[in-house]
Design a protein around this motif. Structure first.
Motif, PDB file in Angstrom:
ATOM      1  N   ILE A   1       1.980  -2.380  -5.560  1.00 20.56           N
ATOM      2  CA  ILE A   1       3.287  -1.880  -5.175  1.00 20.56           C
ATOM      3  C   ILE A   1       4.084  -1.644  -6.446  1.00 20.56           C
ATOM      4  O   ILE A   1       4.227  -2.553  -7.271  1.00 20.56           O
ATOM      5  CB  ILE A   1       4.015  -2.893  -4.265  1.00 20.56           C
TER       6      ILE A   1
ATOM      7  N   ALA B   1       2.610  -0.051   2.056  1.00 18.87           N
ATOM      8  CA  ALA B   1       1.385   0.033   1.265  1.00 18.87           C
ATOM      9  C   ALA B   1       0.145  -0.016   2.162  1.00 18.87           C
ATOM     10  O   ALA B   1      -0.833   0.684   1.910  1.00 18.87           O
ATOM     11  CB  ALA B   1       1.349  -1.108   0.246  1.00 18.87           C
TER      12      ALA B   1
ATOM     13  N   ILE C   1      -3.994  -3.904  -3.230  1.00 24.29           N
ATOM     14  CA  ILE C   1      -2.682  -3.304  -3.000  1.00 24.29           C
ATOM     15  C   ILE C   1      -1.839  -3.456  -4.255  1.00 24.29           C
ATOM     16  O   ILE C   1      -1.684  -4.562  -4.781  1.00 24.29           O
ATOM     17  CB  ILE C   1      -1.987  -3.959  -1.799  1.00 24.29           C
TER      18      ILE C   1
ATOM     19  N   TYR D   1      -1.706  -9.078  -3.311  1.00 21.08           N
ATOM     20  CA  TYR D   1      -1.099  -7.821  -3.736  1.00 21.08           C
ATOM     21  C   TYR D   1      -0.463  -8.018  -5.102  1.00 21.08           C
ATOM     22  O   TYR D   1      -0.222  -9.142  -5.541  1.00 21.08           O
ATOM     23  CB  TYR D   1      -0.087  -7.302  -2.716  1.00 21.08           C
TER      24      TYR D   1
END
Length: 147
Positions: A79, A100, A77, A140
């Protein structure tokens, strides 16, 4: 005061747990809000019977949660957020992580994600509770975008 929880209560317990709380907390908040009932001997017997009947359904839920946990571990992930250098303009919260995850096809409620408020670019981990027994660490990365 002993109570049986009728639903999950944060920092206290999960549905169908028998918990001991202070009298005022139980009498003035948990019982009137419908979060708990008194743990009388008859209520405990009913709870034991209900738990026995739910046991095989629970096993399927745990298996589904573990499968979802493996799928989440495989995700990468990223972002993107507006940043000046390595400091973000604003912050990244669990709501951003939910967005996400939904973009990757996984729908998880944000109240089950614990990540804290992140205000810098970098790699972080969030804790995702899929089931009372299945908690997965979700890595992430926050990437800065020039404003």
């Amino acid at each position: 005061m002993e109570l049986i929880l009728k639903q999950d209560v944060q920092n206290l317990g999960f549905k169908d747990d028998v918990v001991t709380v202070k009298n005022g907390y139980g009498r003035n908040y948990l019982i009137p809000q419908g979060f708990a009932i008194l743990a009388t001997p008859s209520a405990k017997k009913v709870l034991a019977e209900n738990l026995k009947q739910k046991a095989h359904k629970e096993a399927k839920l745990v298996a589904d949660a573990k499968a979802l946990a493996e799928a989440l571990k495989a995700l990468e992930i990223k972002i993107t957020a507006k940043a000046g250098g390595d400091k973000l303009f604003g912050s990244v919260t669990s709501a951003n992580i939910v967005e996400a995850l939904e973009a990757n096809g996984h729908s998880i409620d944000k109240k089950f994600i614990t990540s804290g408020v992140v205000k810098r670019v970098g790699k972080y981990t969030a804790s995702v509770r899929l089931h009372r027994d299945v908690i997965v660490e979700l890595p992430y990365e926050i990437v800065g975008e020039k404003a």
